[in-house]
Design an enzyme around this catalytic site. Structure first.
Site, PDB file in Angstrom:
ATOM      1  N   HIS A  59       1.311   5.228  -2.074  1.00 27.14           N
ATOM      2  CA  HIS A  59       0.855   6.228  -3.041  1.00 27.14           C
ATOM      3  C   HIS A  59       2.094   6.905  -3.606  1.00 27.14           C
ATOM      4  CE1 HIS A  59      -3.383   5.898  -1.805  1.00 27.14           C
ATOM      5  NE2 HIS A  59      -2.889   5.658  -0.610  1.00 27.14           N
ATOM      6  N   HIS A 102       0.827  -1.211   0.000  1.00 27.11           N
ATOM      7  CA  HIS A 102       0.000   0.000   0.000  1.00 27.11           C
ATOM      8  C   HIS A 102       0.860   1.259   0.000  1.00 27.11           C
ATOM      9  CE1 HIS A 102      -4.112   1.580   1.480  1.00 27.11           C
ATOM     10  NE2 HIS A 102      -3.461   2.540   0.858  1.00 27.11           N
ATOM     11  N   ASP A 120       0.756   2.539   3.693  1.00 28.02           N
ATOM     12  CA  ASP A 120      -0.125   3.620   3.230  1.00 28.02           C
ATOM     13  C   ASP A 120       0.665   4.916   3.090  1.00 28.02           C
ATOM     14  OD1 ASP A 120      -2.301   4.996   2.329  1.00 28.02           O
ATOM     15  OD2 ASP A 120      -3.454   4.875   4.179  1.00 28.02           O
ATOM     16  N   HIS A 137     -11.001  -0.432   0.775  1.00 28.85           N
ATOM     17  CA  HIS A 137     -10.840   0.670   1.742  1.00 28.85           C
ATOM     18  C   HIS A 137     -12.178   0.744   2.475  1.00 28.85           C
ATOM     19  CE1 HIS A 137      -9.913   5.081   2.744  1.00 28.85           C
ATOM     20  NE2 HIS A 137     -11.201   4.991   2.985  1.00 28.85           N
ATOM     21  N   PRO A 171      -5.615  14.065   3.835  1.00 26.73           N
ATOM     22  CA  PRO A 171      -5.170  13.047   4.781  1.00 26.73           C
ATOM     23  C   PRO A 171      -3.971  12.268   4.245  1.00 26.73           C
ATOM     24  CG  PRO A 171      -7.032  12.226   3.534  1.00 26.73           C
ATOM     25  CD  PRO A 171      -6.788  13.643   3.059  1.00 26.73           C
ATOM     26  N   GLY A 172      -3.154  11.755   5.163  1.00 31.56           N
ATOM     27  CA  GLY A 172      -2.063  10.879   4.748  1.00 31.56           C
ATOM     28  C   GLY A 172      -0.732  11.271   5.351  1.00 31.56           C
ATOM     29  N   ASN A 226      -6.294   8.900   6.884  1.00 28.01           N
ATOM     30  CA  ASN A 226      -7.558   8.194   6.691  1.00 28.01           C
ATOM     31  C   ASN A 226      -7.293   6.701   6.461  1.00 28.01           C
ATOM     32  OD1 ASN A 226     -10.297   8.004   6.480  1.00 28.01           O
ATOM     33  ND2 ASN A 226     -10.359   8.432   4.300  1.00 28.01           N
ATOM     34  N   ARG A 274       1.987   8.869  -6.366  1.00 29.37           N
ATOM     35  CA  ARG A 274       1.528  10.182  -6.862  1.00 29.37           C
ATOM     36  C   ARG A 274       1.806  10.438  -8.338  1.00 29.37           C
ATOM     37  NH1 ARG A 274      -1.804  10.185  -2.965  1.00 29.37           N
ATOM     38  NH2 ARG A 274      -1.126  11.040  -0.957  1.00 29.37           N
TER      39      ARG A 274
END
Lengths: 427, 314
Positions: free
Chosen positions: A61, A59, A304, A178, A322-323, A277, A63
């Site tokens: 990101h 998991h 995440d 999710h 969020p993140g 989140n 981008r």
């Protein structure tokens, strides 16, 4: 360049033992005691260090495409390699969305160019992550996609999700959910409880996660499908998954390092770096998630990793995205916050997520002669603190400033190449 | 160390008393024919209003001017701010112009705390999201203290705060201040309009508490709450939680009726407030000037009340 790793403690699914590892032509050529260098290879002294299969992050990101100002596949891959990861699953909430073969191929190709770890693109369950029409699962499966998710949002429509599980079951792919019933979290910025009441912030109730965990477990029971549940954060979710596994359902789950280490009390600072989140929750939830990892209810630690530009986090909590970052601190958080044997931590970081991602043929392999050389070499005892300016990630939104971490990756070998040496990326 | 006023809990009981005592001096200034003193001459106060609030802004501007501070006002919609510049960029730009105190109103809870991280100036929270509105709480305390002649504290004073507690910065700050001064606070609200966790006792039956209170504090009922399924209808809200003629008739003669404004006539206020014996709502507004003068003087003043003695000979 061939490599010889001397004097390490080898740790894999076969247990722990002392040994040297010779790497040649992308594979482990030899494992044994007192291997001698042939003069042509680079020798790494791993005295006091653990040599394990490389980590697999289900998991992240990255981008790219779309938000290259926050992270690129290259900078994210570098952060991954520094964290000991040799494979990462790239979430599909890019711009454009990873919902078709062209975008998925682009992401994989950018990963190949960076050549710091395997970048495994996930694809969205629904076109544009809009929650209304299924993505072309068959085409994407043929293009090598294993994990499908609308991460960032749950698939709200129960009929659509039922069809997704049914349709996917012939394709050998995994629906990763999710879990968030959006109507219960409208405008929410933090966990619903005493802290949000005091701070005057809209709350994200645990129930919003648990309702969808329950729904998807029951859809798996109904359809015979297969589910992976992303970033579980509540005690109730862990218990639901525990019962589903006892019933023999094809359900796997992951938890993040921040959900085993940080509570909602941190939001008292109103610092948006702590907005994530699902949100940071309570001590009781942390204890339950740790227990779930300890007894195998939760299969994997997944970061995440969610980079955001500083300017977007220097906003009020309700407008900040969020993140938080995770790749470079995951091991240090896990060792500092999990009261389990080291092999359980490595299992949750390596071979268990490798199986979920469908890359168990090349990642999370035992440290044996003939296996692909994807390895992490780490100091399990060193205490350290993260320095944001020194992170390889393009963003700085780590929540761990000023918090002691235990354990840090020293070297990472990906495809037989020493991509991280002495804590420094070599490309 | 820069001092700020962010919340009632950070101010504490001693701080509340200090501000209320100062407000007495300010009220005296405000009774003069020329209500202006040089106490903050040379100081600059920037009103930073990210949320529309003409009343609070005017109150702070008037307070600063009566203390001879220079004022500037920056009113901006949050949406335009979000189009590129971060809140931090905006704050740092304005701070660079030379500001001694920021008065900030923001729709997001916590914005004044963030502001405090990015500037060396004093910060006065003029209302943030659902979270806090400390100057409203202080003017409420000043109003009750004056009306009930209770300088020593509010031990034994029974307060009912009625309405939408969950979304109310006024309820959070005012109940905290009442409790710090010794009053007993009860929330009167349907469960949908209560925060998930709260320390104050609560009831959904206004009629049960009406005969046992000294202060009836009505909150503004936002009309849009109905669309969020928080109450079935405004008519039902008025029936259960509004101050109707029947309830007004049951109020003891001594009971103070308060409202932070603006009132929803016919909803929470279903009688003509002018006909209520204990109506102190306009006193709240007038006291707002004195209390905000006290807050600014407390943060930026010389610390000596003698600077309030002389008037200004223009």
């Amino acid at each position: 360049m061939n490599l010889l790793i001397k004097n390490g403690r080898l740790l894999d699914q076969d247990g722990t033992r002392a040994g040297d590892v010779r790497i040649a032509d992308g594979r482990i050529a030899d494992v044994g005691e007192s291997l001698e260098g042939d003069g042509a290879e680079q020798v790494i002294d791993a005295t006091g260090l653990v040599v394990s299969p490389g980590f697999v992050d289900l998991h992240v990101h990255l981008r790219e495409p779309g938000k290259e100002e926050a992270e690129t596949i290259e900078t994210g891959s570098r952060a991954a390699a520094l964290g000991g990861f040799t494979a990462v699953v790239a979430m599909p909430n890019t711009e454009p969305t990873q919902d078709c073969v062209e975008v998925v191929d682009f992401v994989r190709e950018q990963g190949r160019r960076a050549a710091l770890c395997d970048v495994l693109p996930a694809a969205s369950i629904t076109v544009g992550r809009a929650g209304t029409q299924l993505s072309p699962f068959g085409e994407l499966a043929d293009a090598g996609v294993r994990i499908f998710t609308d991460d960032g949002a749950g698939v709200q429509d129960p009929l659509l999700m039922r069809r997704a599980y049914e349709y996917a079951s012939d394709l050998g792919i995994v629906m990763a959910q999710h879990c968030e019933v959006a109507r219960l979290t409208d405008g929410a910025v933090m966990h619903e409880g005493a802290c949000c009441s005091h701070l005057g912030l809209p709350g994200w109730p645990s129930l919003a996660e648990e309702l969808m965990v329950h729904r998807d477990i029951e859809l798996v029971r109904l359809t015979g499908g297969r589910a992976h549940l992303l970033h579980l954060s509540t005690a109730g979710s862990v218990e639901l998954v525990r019962r589903a596994k006892a019933d023999g359902l094809a359900v796997t789950a992951e938890a993040t390092p921040h959900h085993i280490s940080l509570t909602d009390e941190l939001l008292r600072s109103y610092d948006a770096v702590y907005k994530v989140n699902p949100p940071l929750r309570t001590r009781d939830d942390i204890a339950a998630v740790r227990a779930g990892l300890a007894d195998g209810t939760i299969d994997a630690l997944a970061t995440d990793h969610a980079p955001h530009e500083s300017a977007t986090k220097e906003q009020p909590l309700d407008s900040a995205p969020p993140g938080m970052l995770g790749l470079e601190t995951a091991l240090g958080v896990a060792i500092a916050h999990l009261d389990v044997e080291l092999d359980a931590i490595v299992a949750a970081l390596s071979w268990k997520p490798a199986a979920i991602a469908g890359v168990e043929d090349r990642h999370g392999r035992p440290v044996r002669a003939g296996e692909p050389a994807n390895l992490a070499v780490f100091d399990p005892a060193v205490e350290w603190e993260v320095v944001p300016a020194e992170l390889a990630s393009k963003s700085r939104n780590t929540p761990y400033v000023g918090i002691a971490l235990t354990g840090r990756v020293r070297h990472t070998i990906f495809g037989g190449e020493l991509v991280v040496k002495d804590g420094t990326a070599r490309r | 160390m820069t001092r700020s006023l962010l919340s009632i809990s950070e101010l504490g009981e001693a701080g509340i008393r200090r501000i209320l005592d100062l407000a007495d001096h300010m009220a005296e200034v405000n009774r003069r024919p020329n209500p202006k003193v040089p106490a903050l001459r040379g100081k600059t106060v920037c009103n930073l209003f990210f949320e529309d609030s003409t009343r609070t802004r005017l109150s702070f501007e008037t307070a600063a001017k009566r203390l001879s501070a220079d004022t500037m006002t920056f009113a901006v919609s949050q949406s335009s701010l979000n189009k590129g510049e971060s809140l931090r960029d905006t704050i740092e730009t304005i701070a660079a112009m030379g500001v001694d105190a920021f008065v900030i109103r923001h729709g997001s809870s916590g914005a004044p705390w963030q502001l405090g991280q990015w500037t060396d100036a004093s910060v006065v929270n003029a209302g943030d999201g659902w979270h806090a509105h400390p100057t409203q709480a202080l003017l409420d305390m000043y109003t009750v203290r004056t009306a009930l002649h209770r300088r020593e504290g509010f031990d034994g004073v029974r307060v009912a705060i009625v309405g939408d507690i969950k979304h109310s910065r006024v309820a959070r700050s005012t109940s905290a201040a009442f409790r710090l001064l010794g009053a007993d606070v009860t929330f009167v609200s349907p469960r949908t309009l209560l925060p998930p966790v709260h320390d104050e006792p609560s009831t959904a039956r206004l009629d049960d508490v009406l005969g046992d209170i000294d202060v009836l504090y009505l909150l503004r009922m936002q009309r849009e709450r109905m669309n969020e399924a928080l109450v079935p209808s405004l008519r039902e809200y008025t029936m259960r939680f509004g101050l109707t003629p029947a309830r007004a008739a049951r109020l003891g003669e001594h009971v103070l009726v308060m409202h932070p404004g603006p009132m929803n006539r016919g909803v929470e206020m279903a009688v003509d407030p002018a006909e209520l014996r204990g109506n102190v709502i306009t006193k709240q507004v007038a006291n707002g000037i004195s209390v905000r003068m006290a807050v600014l003087f407390d943060l930026l003043g010389s610390g000596s009340e003698s600077s309030l003695a002389g008037g200004i000979d223009a």
